[in-house]
Design a protein around this motif. Structure first.
Motif, short mmCIF file in Angstrom:
data_model
loop_
_atom_site.label_atom_id
_atom_site.label_comp_id
_atom_site.label_asym_id
_atom_site.label_seq_id
_atom_site.Cartn_x
_atom_site.Cartn_y
_atom_site.Cartn_z
N ASP A 110 24.29 10.39 11.46
CA ASP A 110 23.36 11.17 12.28
C ASP A 110 22.60 12.02 11.26
O ASP A 110 23.07 13.07 10.83
CB ASP A 110 24.15 12.03 13.27
CG ASP A 110 23.21 12.85 14.16
OD1 ASP A 110 21.99 12.86 13.91
OD2 ASP A 110 23.72 13.50 15.09
N ALA A 111 21.44 11.51 10.85
CA ALA A 111 20.76 12.05 9.67
C ALA A 111 19.59 12.93 10.05
O ALA A 111 18.69 12.51 10.74
CB ALA A 111 20.30 10.91 8.78
N ARG A 112 19.61 14.17 9.59
CA ARG A 112 18.54 15.14 9.86
C ARG A 112 17.98 15.64 8.55
O ARG A 112 18.65 15.56 7.52
CB ARG A 112 19.08 16.35 10.65
CG ARG A 112 19.97 15.99 11.83
CD ARG A 112 19.15 15.56 13.02
NE ARG A 112 20.00 15.10 14.11
CZ ARG A 112 20.44 15.87 15.10
NH1 ARG A 112 20.14 17.15 15.11
NH2 ARG A 112 21.17 15.37 16.07
N GLY A 113 16.78 16.22 8.59
CA GLY A 113 16.19 16.72 7.35
C GLY A 113 15.37 17.97 7.52
O GLY A 113 14.97 18.34 8.62
N ILE A 114 15.15 18.64 6.39
CA ILE A 114 14.16 19.72 6.29
C ILE A 114 13.21 19.32 5.17
O ILE A 114 13.66 18.85 4.12
CB ILE A 114 14.76 21.07 5.85
CG1 ILE A 114 15.93 21.48 6.71
CG2 ILE A 114 13.69 22.16 5.86
CD1 ILE A 114 16.51 22.82 6.25
N GLU A 115 11.93 19.51 5.39
CA GLU A 115 10.96 19.14 4.35
C GLU A 115 9.79 20.11 4.45
O GLU A 115 9.35 20.46 5.54
CB GLU A 115 10.52 17.69 4.56
CG GLU A 115 9.31 17.24 3.77
CD GLU A 115 9.47 17.39 2.25
OE1 GLU A 115 10.61 17.26 1.73
OE2 GLU A 115 8.46 17.67 1.59
N CYS A 170 13.82 16.57 2.17
CA CYS A 170 14.07 15.13 2.34
C CYS A 170 12.86 14.27 2.01
O CYS A 170 12.96 13.03 2.09
CB CYS A 170 14.55 14.85 3.76
SG CYS A 170 13.30 15.16 5.01
N GLY A 171 11.74 14.88 1.64
CA GLY A 171 10.56 14.09 1.28
C GLY A 171 10.13 13.19 2.42
O GLY A 171 10.01 13.64 3.56
#
Lengths: 220, 395
Positions: free
Chosen positions: A59-64, A43-44
């Motif tokens: 409901d926004a999650r990320g891996i970076e 997700c930068g």
């Protein structure tokens, strides 16, 4: 079944809250239903997630993978985990998300096929956007100069690019068929990230689309 | 330290145990504390420090949980040693835990020696120090004691609970025991259970204390003495685990203390020896040996998954708390893998979790030090959480 059958018009540009956002991100955001649970893989600094949270109530999650990217995302109030998608997607439970997004990151994965399999396990739908290596400029570059292309959107030399798995729109479509996933939508973007709106056969997109954006759905 | 200074430190720590410099809440026989072991503590007391101002809505409180050898003196000079607070880098005006905007609370843990009931406190039944007659306490008990303090302060929901190492264990316990009372949680350099290796290190420390003849079966305070040598050795051993090989090498290498060649004796010939001896000696000045036994034991017993049928995710089921988990690359005491276990469980419980692994050679102790990536991450997370909670953001 021809790919063109699955390709429908690009979504209308969301009307509010997208000021200043990259056009390709707006296209991705337009594919996501309001209030959905979304995981952005790679997700930068969290720009797409912020857009999704603000304009789609997601409901926004990320891996970076980069610590700086994670910290920047967290400062935007996003829940982002530092990790390597090539291995860490295995830790997510089945059906944890409505959508899993790979925005301009597929080509940097060590195991792109595995990653797409994982995204369709973790999420019911997956959205993948990637630079199309079949674009005429790239073909011309190879044909005329005989060198790996260095363009505005792909500025790194072959030896230090993070992009290790390039593919064309045609290649990607083949993989989707192999994985027996359903293509709900497909959009090609021009060099400015705008959807190519003309209704043309997909080989035209493979030649003239700089990016492909696909909305996939797990069958069954 | 001279004999006179030693005696003064002894008196100071003795006084802090029962009549601390800090504010203290005394819970009488009508307000007992039930412990996990089944024992009941009454009366008991809890000493704490606060910084900043509680807002009218009582919504801006942050509880800091301290580590094994820490105490409530987060951001003020220590009443015994006079040294700066242990988290001055993080807590203060304009700092990530901004005392201009947040009301910061830190309580001495149950089993500690700075004014909350612990083995050096006076046992009301005998008028003598508790010693080993004090029931064994757990991380769960420490958190229950803190919850009673928070009740006493009239705070319903904590804006955040933060802490490193054993403090991080308490943060996880808080989020599990009182999910509706924790808006944001920051477990730093923590784990959801004490590993076998860490229990082993703890046991070495305890054995060092108990092997000192001055320990006297735990009754040293009545004799007006302390097992200083044993506790210093325990601290020296533990201190190595807080650092990293790279940090020790950079700081000391193989350099000699005040000389250029080996002295062929067993005094502190190397700088690293001299440093460890100093760490040991300055520690015994302010810390109670029996407290060291109790608090390390509490860490050993900590296993949050075991309390939930072996499934860590169940500890956080349905949690609305936003988590910020942080680890350090060179921390081998609470390695990143332990933090990842926490993150995995939080993900499985569909909780809101962020995780960062900070690159540093400073080892486990990094959470106490001025590590810019740590302060920046905590600041970003807390400011965004403050915005979500409708609290003022940094000016």
């Amino acid at each position: 079944m021809s790919v063109a059958d699955n390709i429908i018009a690009a979504p209308a540009k969301p009307s509010s809250g997208t000021h200043g956002a990259r056009v390709d991100l707006i296209t991705v955001a337009g594919m996501i239903a309001p209030g959905a649970r979304v995981l952005d893989v790679g997700c930068g600094d969290g720009e797409l997630l912020r857009l999704l949270a603000e304009t789609r109530g997601a409901d926004a999650r990320g891996i970076e993978i980069s610590r700086e990217g994670v910290s920047a995302s967290m400062a935007k109030g996003l829940a982002v985990i530092q990790g390597d998608a090539d291995t860490d997607l295995a830790d997510y439970p089945d059906d944890a998300f409505d959508y899993v997004v790979l925005s301009q990151t597929l080509q940097a994965m060590r195991r792109p096929r595995w990653v797409i399999e994982q995204m369709l396990r973790i999420g019911r739908r997956g959205i993948v956007s990637f630079p199309n290596f079949g674009h005429w400029r790239i073909r011309a570059h190879l044909l005329v100069r005989g060198q790996m292309p260095v363009t505005e959107s792909l500025p790194d030399s072959w030896y230090d690019t993070p992009n290790i798995h390039f593919c064309t729109i045609r290649d990607f479509v083949e993989l989707v068929h192999e994985l027996d996933a359903e293509m709900e939508r497909a959009v090609a973007l021009d060099r400015y990230g705008r959807p190519v709106r003309v209704d043309v056969p997909w080989w035209f997109w493979n030649l003239f689309g700089e990016q492909g954006v696909f909305l996939l759905r797990r069958r069954g | 330290m001279t004999k006179h200074e030693k005696a003064k430190a002894f008196d100071l720590t003795r006084r802090e145990a029962d009549e601390p410099t800090s504010p203290v809440v005394r819970f009488g026989p009508e307000a007992p504390l039930k412990l996990v072991s089944g024992a009941v503590l009454a009366p008991w007391q809890c000493a704490y420090q606060t910084y900043g101002t509680l807002n009218a809505a009582r919504s801006n409180a942050i509880l800091i949980c301290h580590a094994l050898t820490g105490d409530q003196h987060v951001a003020n000079p220590h009443p015994v040693t006079g040294k700066l607070g242990w988290w001055q880098t993080m807590v203060g005006p304009g700092r990530p835990l901004d005392t201009d905007r947040f009301f910061i609370i830190c309580a001495n843990v149950l089993g500690g020696c700075m004014g909350t009931t612990g083995p050096s406190s006076t046992n009301p039944a005998t008028g003598k120090p508790w010693g080993l007659d004090l029931p064994v306490v757990t991380i769960h008990d420490m958190v229950d004691a803190q919850a009673r303090l928070i009740d006493h302060l009239g705070i319903d929901t904590l804006f955040a609970v933060a802490g490193g190492s054993m403090g991080g264990m308490q943060v996880l316990q808080w989020a599990s025991s009182y999910p509706e009372r924790v808006f944001a949680a920051l477990p730093i350099a923590a784990a959801a259970r004490h590993s076998a290796q860490n229990i082993a290190f703890g046991e070495v420390g305890r054995q060092a204390v108990m092997a000192d003849p001055e320990w006297r079966g735990g009754h040293y305070l009545e004799a007006g003495t302390r097992p200083e040598k044993g506790l210093a050795v325990a601290r020296m051993g533990a201190h190595i685990t807080y650092l990293s090989e790279a940090a020790l090498h950079t700081k000391f290498g193989r350099r000699f203390q005040n000389r250029t060649a080996p002295g062929f004796h067993f005094d502190a010939d190397f700088q690293v020896e001299s440093y460890l001896r100093h760490q040991g000696l300055s520690f015994v000045e302010r810390f109670d040996a029996n407290s060291y036994l109790y608090v390390t034991r509490a860490m050993d017993y900590f296993d949050l998954a075991a309390d939930h049928g072996g499934v860590l995710a169940r500890a956080f089921q349905g949690s609305k708390t936003r988590f910020c988990v942080i680890s350090f690359t060179s921390d081998w005491l609470f390695p990143t893998a332990e933090s990842r276990q926490i993150v995995k469980a939080l993900n499985a419980a569909a909780a809101s979790v962020s995780f960062v692994e900070i690159e540093t050679d400073k080892g486990h102790d990094a959470f106490l030090l001025d590590v810019p990536a740590l302060t920046a991450t905590v600041r970003g997370f807390l400011d965004a959480a403050a915005k979500a909670r409708g609290l003022p953001v940094a000016s």
